[in-house]
Design a protein around this motif. Structure first.
Motif, short mmCIF file in Angstrom:
data_model
loop_
_atom_site.label_atom_id
_atom_site.label_comp_id
_atom_site.label_asym_id
_atom_site.label_seq_id
_atom_site.Cartn_x
_atom_site.Cartn_y
_atom_site.Cartn_z
N ARG A 1 -6.03 1.12 -2.88
CA ARG A 1 -5.17 2.14 -3.49
C ARG A 1 -4.90 1.83 -4.96
NH1 ARG A 1 -0.89 4.28 1.09
NH2 ARG A 1 -2.43 4.49 2.76
N ALA A 2 -4.76 0.57 -5.29
CA ALA A 2 -4.56 0.21 -6.70
C ALA A 2 -5.83 0.50 -7.50
CB ALA A 2 -4.18 -1.26 -6.82
N GLN A 3 -6.98 0.18 -6.94
CA GLN A 3 -8.24 0.41 -7.64
C GLN A 3 -8.47 1.90 -7.89
OE1 GLN A 3 -10.89 -1.64 -4.92
NE2 GLN A 3 -11.08 -3.39 -6.30
N GLN A 4 -8.02 2.74 -6.98
CA GLN A 4 -8.21 4.19 -7.12
C GLN A 4 -7.47 4.75 -8.33
OE1 GLN A 4 -6.98 5.77 -3.33
NE2 GLN A 4 -8.78 4.97 -2.26
N THR A 5 -6.44 4.05 -8.82
CA THR A 5 -5.68 4.54 -9.97
C THR A 5 -6.39 4.26 -11.29
OG1 THR A 5 -4.41 2.49 -10.30
CG2 THR A 5 -3.53 4.10 -8.71
N GLY A 6 -7.38 3.38 -11.27
CA GLY A 6 -8.13 3.06 -12.48
C GLY A 6 -7.58 1.91 -13.29
N VAL A 7 -6.49 1.27 -12.84
CA VAL A 7 -5.96 0.13 -13.59
C VAL A 7 -6.79 -1.11 -13.28
CG1 VAL A 7 -3.62 1.07 -13.51
CG2 VAL A 7 -4.34 -0.59 -11.78
N THR A 8 -6.62 -2.14 -14.09
CA THR A 8 -7.26 -3.42 -13.82
C THR A 8 -6.62 -4.06 -12.60
OG1 THR A 8 -7.71 -3.78 -16.17
CG2 THR A 8 -7.76 -5.72 -14.74
N VAL A 9 -7.44 -4.50 -11.66
CA VAL A 9 -6.93 -5.15 -10.45
C VAL A 9 -7.59 -6.52 -10.31
CG1 VAL A 9 -6.65 -5.02 -7.95
CG2 VAL A 9 -6.63 -2.92 -9.31
N LEU A 10 -6.77 -7.54 -10.25
CA LEU A 10 -7.24 -8.90 -9.98
C LEU A 10 -7.03 -9.16 -8.51
CD1 LEU A 10 -5.69 -10.79 -13.04
CD2 LEU A 10 -7.90 -9.61 -12.89
N ASP A 11 -8.11 -9.38 -7.77
CA ASP A 11 -8.04 -9.52 -6.32
C ASP A 11 -8.14 -10.99 -5.93
OD1 ASP A 11 -7.96 -8.81 -3.61
OD2 ASP A 11 -10.15 -8.65 -3.50
N LEU A 12 -7.01 -11.57 -5.53
CA LEU A 12 -7.01 -12.96 -5.09
C LEU A 12 -7.61 -13.05 -3.69
CD1 LEU A 12 -3.48 -14.09 -6.35
CD2 LEU A 12 -5.68 -14.20 -7.52
N PRO A 13 -8.48 -14.02 -3.43
CA PRO A 13 -9.18 -14.08 -2.14
C PRO A 13 -8.28 -14.37 -0.96
CG PRO A 13 -9.62 -16.05 -3.44
CD PRO A 13 -8.90 -15.10 -4.34
N ALA B 1 0.82 -1.22 0.00
CA ALA B 1 0.00 0.00 0.00
C ALA B 1 0.85 1.26 0.00
CB ALA B 1 -0.94 0.01 1.21
N GLY B 2 2.03 1.20 0.60
CA GLY B 2 2.87 2.38 0.71
C GLY B 2 3.46 2.86 -0.59
N GLN B 3 3.54 1.97 -1.61
CA GLN B 3 4.19 2.36 -2.85
C GLN B 3 3.43 1.99 -4.12
OE1 GLN B 3 6.37 0.66 -0.54
NE2 GLN B 3 5.57 -1.36 -1.03
N ILE B 4 2.31 1.29 -4.01
CA ILE B 4 1.67 0.77 -5.22
C ILE B 4 1.20 1.90 -6.16
CG2 ILE B 4 -0.63 0.58 -4.18
CD1 ILE B 4 1.01 -1.82 -6.75
N VAL B 5 0.71 3.00 -5.60
CA VAL B 5 0.26 4.12 -6.45
C VAL B 5 1.45 4.72 -7.19
CG1 VAL B 5 -0.75 6.43 -6.47
CG2 VAL B 5 -1.75 4.64 -5.04
N GLN B 6 2.56 4.90 -6.50
CA GLN B 6 3.75 5.47 -7.14
C GLN B 6 4.28 4.53 -8.22
OE1 GLN B 6 6.76 6.81 -4.41
NE2 GLN B 6 8.29 7.11 -6.03
N VAL B 7 4.25 3.23 -7.97
CA VAL B 7 4.69 2.26 -8.97
C VAL B 7 3.84 2.38 -10.23
CG1 VAL B 7 4.78 -0.21 -9.51
CG2 VAL B 7 5.68 0.62 -7.33
N ILE B 8 2.52 2.45 -10.06
CA ILE B 8 1.62 2.56 -11.21
C ILE B 8 1.84 3.87 -11.95
CG2 ILE B 8 -0.81 2.77 -11.90
CD1 ILE B 8 -1.44 0.85 -9.52
N GLU B 9 2.01 4.96 -11.22
CA GLU B 9 2.25 6.26 -11.86
C GLU B 9 3.57 6.26 -12.65
OE1 GLU B 9 2.04 9.01 -8.64
OE2 GLU B 9 -0.16 9.16 -8.71
N ASN B 10 4.59 5.60 -12.10
CA ASN B 10 5.88 5.51 -12.81
C ASN B 10 5.74 4.71 -14.10
OD1 ASN B 10 7.31 7.02 -10.96
ND2 ASN B 10 8.04 5.26 -9.80
N ILE B 11 4.96 3.64 -14.05
CA ILE B 11 4.75 2.84 -15.26
C ILE B 11 4.03 3.67 -16.31
CG2 ILE B 11 3.55 0.82 -16.22
CD1 ILE B 11 3.98 -0.57 -13.52
N ARG B 12 2.99 4.35 -15.91
CA ARG B 12 2.23 5.17 -16.86
C ARG B 12 3.08 6.27 -17.48
NH1 ARG B 12 -3.40 5.68 -13.39
NH2 ARG B 12 -4.59 4.10 -14.54
N ALA B 13 3.99 6.83 -16.67
CA ALA B 13 4.83 7.92 -17.16
C ALA B 13 5.80 7.45 -18.23
CB ALA B 13 5.58 8.56 -16.00
N HIS B 14 6.31 6.22 -18.08
CA HIS B 14 7.35 5.73 -18.99
C HIS B 14 6.82 4.80 -20.07
CE1 HIS B 14 9.88 7.00 -15.51
NE2 HIS B 14 10.67 7.37 -16.47
#
Length: 243
Positions: free
Chosen positions: A53-65, A20-33
């Protein structure tokens, strides 16, 4: 959840467990590059806010139970890639160690070599984060073992920063090692006649938190993976002799 886009050629698979501490930044970095790529985050039963937090970015999220481990999470991503008919799939860890700016090197290595997978190695140019001393000993040992058994140069066998073409996607969607799968995946490819190459990349320390792999776990990992590799090689020889 958005559906797979069959006309897209590149998928970024981000396995994440309690990131949770970095997933948004990771996604933003991917989108930027890599703005042209689709992104799928595989939330591996996280106990923190990784999913939200991943869902808030709008990417596809597969949630394993529940937590399957890195092998199960990555295989889930490859199954998604296979169903979506992607030409290439890239693994980028959710801890921020893999730099999306380096992805172009992997794409070129895969294309120019004609291989089925290109693995990013931090040890070819020795730039960026190089890992701890204990892990380095294990990585070097496993790299020598894989090199000798496959006949292909391997320097960073534990690297999870890798790109796969269609044949590797299909193989890993069908079967993928569990626990600490990176090394065993290379041997699985060799067993099925698929080829990998390495290319130099620079990696970073994780953005937040600590790795769950301690010095003691590193030793356990090296022993376990070595036994798994030797068992896989033994089965391959037995199958060849039976033909």
């Amino acid at each position: 959840m958005r559906h797979c886009q069959s006309d897209a050629s590149l998928l970024i698979i981000v396995p994440a467990y309690n990131e949770a501490g970095q997933i948004v930044q990771v996604i933003e970095n991917i989108r930027a590059h890599v703005p042209q790529a689709d992104i799928v985050v595989v939330n591996d039963g996280s106990k923190d806010d990784t999913l939200e937090r991943a869902q808030q970015t709008g990417v596809t999220v597969l949630d394993l139970p529940y937590n399957l481990g890195i092998g199960g999470a990555v295989q889930t991503g490859y199954r998604y890639a296979l169903r979506g008919n992607y030409d290439m799939a890239v693994q980028i860890d959710g801890d921020g160690q893999h730099d999306p700016a380096e992805l172009g090197k992997l794409v070129r290595a895969l294309s120019e070599s004609g291989a089925d997978m290109a693995v990013g190695s931090r040890f070819l140019d020795k730039q960026g984060y190089q890992s701890t001393r204990t892990r380095l000993i294990g990585i070097r040992f496993l790299s020598m073992l894989v090199s000798s058994l496959t006949g292909r140069k391997a320097t960073d066998t534990t690297s999870g920063f890798r790109i796969c073409g269609r044949r590797a996607i299909a193989l890993f969607a069908d079967r993928y090692p569990t626990d600490y799968p990176e090394v065993e995946a290379l041997m699985l490819m060799h067993k099925h006649g698929l080829r990998f190459v390495e290319c130099p990349v620079s990696m970073r320390p994780r953005l937040h938190g600590r790795s769950s792999i301690t010095a003691l776990k590193s030793v356990y990992y090296m022993i376990k993976v070595t036994l798994a590799i030797l068992l896989l090689q033994s089965r391959r020889r037995s199958a060849e002799e039976a033909v």
